[in-house]
Design an enzyme around this catalytic site. Sequence first.
Site, PDB file in Angstrom:
ATOM      1  N   LYS A 129     -10.244   6.020   4.544  1.00  0.00           N
ATOM      2  CA  LYS A 129     -11.561   5.540   4.981  1.00  0.00           C
ATOM      3  C   LYS A 129     -12.683   6.090   4.111  1.00  0.00           C
ATOM      4  O   LYS A 129     -13.570   5.341   3.713  1.00  0.00           O
ATOM      5  CB  LYS A 129     -11.770   5.942   6.455  1.00  0.00           C
ATOM      6  CG  LYS A 129     -13.131   5.617   7.002  1.00  0.00           C
ATOM      7  CD  LYS A 129     -13.304   4.106   7.138  1.00  0.00           C
ATOM      8  CE  LYS A 129     -14.758   3.705   7.221  1.00  0.00           C
ATOM      9  NZ  LYS A 129     -15.421   3.662   5.904  1.00  0.00           N
TER      10      LYS A 129
ATOM     11  N   HIS B 120      -9.411   3.702  -1.113  1.00  0.00           N
ATOM     12  CA  HIS B 120      -8.048   3.167  -0.980  1.00  0.00           C
ATOM     13  C   HIS B 120      -7.704   2.233  -2.131  1.00  0.00           C
ATOM     14  O   HIS B 120      -7.571   1.026  -1.949  1.00  0.00           O
ATOM     15  CB  HIS B 120      -7.914   2.471   0.377  1.00  0.00           C
ATOM     16  CG  HIS B 120      -6.530   1.970   0.687  1.00  0.00           C
ATOM     17  ND1 HIS B 120      -5.383   2.565   0.201  1.00  0.00           N
ATOM     18  CD2 HIS B 120      -6.117   0.924   1.455  1.00  0.00           C
ATOM     19  CE1 HIS B 120      -4.325   1.889   0.656  1.00  0.00           C
ATOM     20  NE2 HIS B 120      -4.744   0.890   1.400  1.00  0.00           N
TER      21      HIS B 120
ATOM     22  N   CYS C 236       0.816  -1.220   0.000  1.00  0.00           N
ATOM     23  CA  CYS C 236       0.000   0.000   0.000  1.00  0.00           C
ATOM     24  C   CYS C 236       0.845   1.263   0.000  1.00  0.00           C
ATOM     25  O   CYS C 236       0.301   2.359  -0.095  1.00  0.00           O
ATOM     26  CB  CYS C 236      -0.952   0.008   1.185  1.00  0.00           C
ATOM     27  SG  CYS C 236      -1.647  -1.612   1.529  1.00  0.00           S
TER      28      CYS C 236
ATOM     29  N   CYS D 149     -12.925  -0.066   8.333  1.00  0.00           N
ATOM     30  CA  CYS D 149     -12.032  -0.473   7.240  1.00  0.00           C
ATOM     31  C   CYS D 149     -12.131   0.492   6.066  1.00  0.00           C
ATOM     32  O   CYS D 149     -13.216   0.936   5.704  1.00  0.00           O
ATOM     33  CB  CYS D 149     -12.431  -1.852   6.717  1.00  0.00           C
ATOM     34  SG  CYS D 149     -12.582  -3.121   7.974  1.00  0.00           S
ATOM     35  N   SER D 150     -10.985   0.761   5.427  1.00  0.00           N
ATOM     36  CA  SER D 150     -11.014   1.486   4.166  1.00  0.00           C
ATOM     37  C   SER D 150     -11.619   0.550   3.123  1.00  0.00           C
ATOM     38  O   SER D 150     -11.540  -0.664   3.259  1.00  0.00           O
ATOM     39  CB  SER D 150      -9.605   1.920   3.765  1.00  0.00           C
ATOM     40  OG  SER D 150      -8.744   0.802   3.729  1.00  0.00           O
TER      41      SER D 150
END
Lengths: 384, 131
Positions: free
Chosen positions: A328, A332, A83, A206-207
């Site tokens: 978020k 993402h 990421c 969670c994103s």
Amino acid sequence: MRDVAIIGVGMTKWGELWEKSLRSIFVETALLAFDDAGVDQIDSMYVGSMSSGIFVGQEHIASLLADYLGQVPVPSTRVESACTSGGLALRLGFMEVASGMSDVVLVSGVEKMTDCSGSEATYALGTAADQEYEGYHGITFPGLYALIARAHMEKYGTTREQMAMVAVKNHRNGAKNPLAQFQFEITVDSVLNSVMIADPLRILDCSPISDGAAAAIICPVEMARSMNKPIIKIIGTGHATDRIAISTRKDITWLEATYQAAKQAYAMADKKPEDINIFEVHDCFTIAEICVMEALGIVEKGKGGDAVEQGLTSLEGKIPVNPSGGLKSKGHPVGATGVAQVVEIVKQLRGEAGERQIKDARVAMAQNMGGSGGSTVVHIFERE
Amino acid sequence: MTTPSRYWREIPQRYRLEANKCSKCGIKFFPPRLICPECKNRELEKTKIAETGKIITYTVIRVPPHQFVDQAPYAVGIVELDDGFKLTAQIVDCDFEDLKIGQKVRIEFRKIFDEGESGILCYGYKFVLDE
Ligand SMILES: [Zn+2]
């Protein structure tokens, strides 16, 4: 080393972009950065992408994307560090310009995550962990952060509500960002009642899974001056690694790579945490934002949850964190995230951030992290 | 997809918990490594990790990767073994409500997942509660 400035940024709205392909998302975004910078030709390009091979079955995207951007034969490099692929693309581009090797460089990131099934996407994200000693046992990406979250709650008394407040704050900011995937507000109650993914983390911790790209054009400061551009300088960069399997770290709640990368960036920029007006950080999960604030030295160890609860990190707070909405709310698309942080910072430092503009911001930091913290890239920016 | 050779070469660690230990600083590594990350020493002794320990954190996976779809929900934890080594694995044969930090567990040899009709059966270590 030459001083380096960002002269153009580009980003299109993120989300589940069914009508768009990896290459079309990328080219549209890169062209926005070209237009913003006033260039149509570059010397070199870097593309951050975590897993185009799994998400869309396409490797060798550095060449593919240079081709579709009409830039062949310029050198093009794909960068992978889970990421933090995008943040690392910026760092490598910065090094190429600072060294004098190239003048005008495109740094970018892209990920197309909705062309595969949800369980394939879960698998792809999980490959950022140690496949033989974490993944083999059925742990997932949210699962790793859930392990960190429970350990943080036990060690420091961080509460479930404090984690929810990270998501609430980031959605409040993202609701003001026309490029965010989720432009709506949520409440602590809705987070606490959302579907459980990996206890104690719920879906609103969670994103999301997203499609999107982000791009920036960088060049030497002297060249930017001759083009009459607002000068946003990259004044610090840092990059570090940590043990990949979280069980093998001395303290599961501590993000050592973030601490180390930030230490390098602060030293290079000659800045301290209190000199930074805006932080864009890697909130892939709510607990991550809390741990990152601690590792960046914004708050003391164990105090990340309290800072969020006291509103210190809101848009109006003393230390605004993730004015863009963060991962978020903004989304993402993993490889693009690190560059999107830079897009937000450039808009903020130019005073072009609209409703979420932070007044008189001059210095900003971007922290972009790979997997469960096994790699981190940190940059500091300053408006001249 | 796990191929037989990829699976087979992890057997010493997965089945027999083989590890190594730095002859200088005494730190244990699992799986075995070629260089000590603490002191860079390359003279490492063969050893084994302990088979009992206590839970230091845990979660329950509700959205699993595809190989684990038929097992969800299942618990995964990090356990600090009695020799100080920390290990990630599933915690099985328990009610999720009985899981807590500090709970004693021991390692058992179990099937981890299988790869469908023509794939191989994958075994390894899991934790069970140790009253
Ligand atoms: Zn050693």
